[in-house]
Design a protein around this motif. Structure first.
Motif, PDB file in Angstrom:
ATOM      1  N   MET A   1      30.512  43.432  37.711  1.00  0.00           N
ATOM      2  CA  MET A   1      31.172  43.560  38.805  1.00  0.00           C
ATOM      3  C   MET A   1      30.404  44.098  40.085  1.00  0.00           C
ATOM      4  SD  MET A   1      33.772  41.336  38.316  1.00  0.00           S
ATOM      5  CE  MET A   1      35.015  41.575  39.675  1.00  0.00           C
TER       6      MET A   1
ATOM      7  N   GLN B   1      32.584  34.436  40.517  1.00  0.00           N
ATOM      8  CA  GLN B   1      33.651  33.943  39.639  1.00  0.00           C
ATOM      9  C   GLN B   1      33.738  32.720  38.757  1.00  0.00           C
ATOM     10  OE1 GLN B   1      33.162  33.529  42.920  1.00  0.00           O
ATOM     11  NE2 GLN B   1      33.821  31.423  43.709  1.00  0.00           N
TER      12      GLN B   1
ATOM     13  N   PRO C   1      36.001  44.425  47.191  1.00  0.00           N
ATOM     14  CA  PRO C   1      36.945  44.284  46.016  1.00  0.00           C
ATOM     15  C   PRO C   1      38.133  45.180  46.809  1.00  0.00           C
ATOM     16  CG  PRO C   1      34.864  44.654  45.282  1.00  0.00           C
ATOM     17  CD  PRO C   1      34.544  45.017  46.638  1.00  0.00           C
TER      18      PRO C   1
ATOM     19  N   ARG D   1      38.344  37.955  42.954  1.00  0.00           N
ATOM     20  CA  ARG D   1      37.576  39.188  42.588  1.00  0.00           C
ATOM     21  C   ARG D   1      38.372  40.281  42.289  1.00  0.00           C
ATOM     22  NH1 ARG D   1      34.573  39.322  46.932  1.00  0.00           N
ATOM     23  NH2 ARG D   1      32.837  38.069  45.958  1.00  0.00           N
TER      24      ARG D   1
END
Length: 530
Positions: free
Chosen positions: A66, A178, A523, A58
């Protein structure tokens, strides 16, 4: 040595990060030492399967969409998208300033290549089924269609069109995973298997891979080519694997780790006293379960599987082993997904004594008693929590005529063994939501799933899941069909759910932007540090 390396001030130096890309720090860097409970196997997005790898990927890559610091959906490599009226055609407009870390543009063709690569049988991707909602993706993966027949094409350099087999409500959320990230064809063609090494890896995320010392650390450095690099606060993110949870707590206390993604739950009360609000515990969309080898005698007997499941005292495990940081689980899909009611095991409402009596009768019927015990091996990956869970189950099953032995391996070895369909009886596993939809928990038990460690194979279940997929345009009907499929899985004990997860992180008060959420997604690009 590691401690000194991580705490050292980095002065102006020039370091090669990727082919043709250099980074010259002008002043002392801000460093995030991010503890993780396991070592990663790879940084190839199409060959990963664990949460530990997902966190790193990520940071290194960016998919079409995202998640932000609250796990909400945000634009990624695509700045916008439109959906056809029938919900089957998605048209993505890529950012014109989107670049790979080598300075080349990220194009629609990069996503076409990546989607084809994920479905290429030669890739042997654990998550190939992730894109099965895309037209002909499954057919490509099973060698029934050619890659060019797959429902993904580049309209022009910055326009990607994806056509689905049927409306798929979770499709956009799925694209945060992913497995759907782009990869650089030029880099792979040039370097082959070496493309994922530090200094070689070309990525399009907020960070690039600078160093990887197995079982020591993985160093990610801010990517100056990232389209939003100006907002990325941390210059360096060091992922530091520490499987021993107690050791991780000592490293956190010593200031060697700024955060860590698990806790030794037997110490939870003391940790809360010592670290206060730096301990983060809350609801998490995940299920802790035991995979059971359904295609191997005697575990191919559904009565036996249900007897084992009934005999396990989940309340004891949740309270005593996990210190109430987990909840007893009786379904593969955890509570908390809007519009869905999980299908609970039919014995969920029985008292534990009644469950044990029922389990004992089944075992005796099948010829197993304390004098003639059933032998069962439980495999688990390194963790005090997993060991204590297995030991508790060992003690619970013993009076019923089940002789349990335990086998521990490190996380990398454990999951590699399961993925390669090794021979075993029962194995600890877990599933964390890839997206907020029941399908992510139910899809892993489908015959074609690379994550179907139990080798569960039920035509009735497959038909029920297909029926749910066909109802994609009718949300309420789809949820009912998914619940019907889960009922088949739970009644068959195709997997043995034990607990519903809570996240239990420890986070330094110096960190900001590490926001609690049900996906436990954090993230690094949104994190800053005092």
């Amino acid at each position: 040595m590691l401690k000194n390396m991580l705490k050292a001030t980095v002065f102006a130096t020039t370091m090669a990060l990727t082919a043709g890309t250099f980074y010259t720090p002008a002043f002392a860097e801000t460093v995030y030492n991010r503890g993780t409970a396991a070592e990663s196997e790879t940084v190839d997005p199409h060959k990963t399967s664990t949460v530990y790898e997902a966190n790193i990927l990520r940071d290194l890559f960016q998919g079409l969409v995202m998640q932000d610091e609250k796990a909400n959906l945000i634009p990624g490599a695509a700045e916008s998208w439109t959906v056809s009226d029938d919900g089957t055609v998605y048209t993505f407009k890529l950012r014109k300033d989107g670049m790979w870390s080598d300075g080349s543009p990220v194009t629609a063709e990069d996503f076409v290549y990546a989607f084809h690569r994920l479905e290429d049988p030669a890739t042997a991707a654990e998550y190939a089924s992730m894109l099965y909602p895309v037209k002909n993706a499954e057919e490509v993966n099973t060698k029934k269609a050619k890659p060019e027949e797959m429902g993904v094409k580049a309209i022009d350099t910055t326009t990607l069109e994806v056509t689905l087999k049927a409306p798929t409500p979770y499709f956009l959320e799925m694209l945060t995973h992913q497995a759907t990230y782009p990869v650089s064809k030029a880099s792979i063609d040039k370097l082959g298997a070496e493309w994922i090494k530090p200094g070689n890896l070309v990525s399009n995320g907020a960070y690039t891979l600078a160093e990887w010392v197995p079982n020591d650390h993985m160093k990610l450095v801010k990517n100056p080519k990232f389209w939003d690099a100006a907002s990325v606060k941390m210059d360096v993110v060091n992922y530091i694997p520490t499987e021993d949870r107690s050791s991780a707590m000592k490293r956190f206390e010593a200031g060697e780790l700024d955060s860590y993604d698990d806790l030794p739950t037997e110490q939870l009360a003391d940790l809360k006293t010592k670290f206060g609000d730096q301990i983060h515990v809350g609801p998490y969309l995940g299920t802790y379960y035991y995979a059971i080898k359904t295609d191997k005698a005697p575990w191919d007997n559904v009565e036996l599987r249900n007897a084992i499941s009934m005999a396990i005292d989940r309340d004891f495990i949740a309270e005593k082993v996990w210190q109430n940081s987990m909840l007893p689980g009786y379904s593969m899909v955890p509570p908390g997904i809007e519009g869905y009611t999980p299908a609970m095991a039919k014995y969920a409402e029985m008292s534990q004594i009644d469950r044990e009596d029922a389990a004992k009768k089944i075992l005796e019927k099948l010829g197993y008693t304390p004098e003639k015990p059933l032998k069962m091996e439980i495999r688990y990956n390194t963790s005090e929590n997993h060991k204590n869970t297995a030991v508790a189950i060992q003690e619970q099953l013993k009076p019923l005529g089940v002789e349990v032995t335990l086998l521990n391996t490190d996380t990398k070895t454990h999951y590699s063994f399961l993925e390669q369909k090794g021979d075993y009886d029962v194995a600890r596993a877990a599933w964390i939501a890839d997206y907020k939809d029941p399908e992510t928990f139910l899809g892993i038990s489908r015959k074609a799933s690379g994550n179907n460690y139990s080798d569960y194979n039920s035509p009735q279940y497959e038909a029920a899941m297909d029926k749910a997929a066909a109802a994609g345009g009718k949300p309420e009907e789809r949820m009912k069909e998914l619940a019907a499929a889960e009922r088949i899985l739970v009644d068959d004990a195709g997997q043995i759910p034990l607990l519903y997860y809570s996240y239990h992180d420890i986070v330094s008060s110096k960190l900001h932007g590490f926001v609690d959420n049900v996906m436990d997604v954090h993230p690094s690009r949104f994190v800053s540090k005092d």
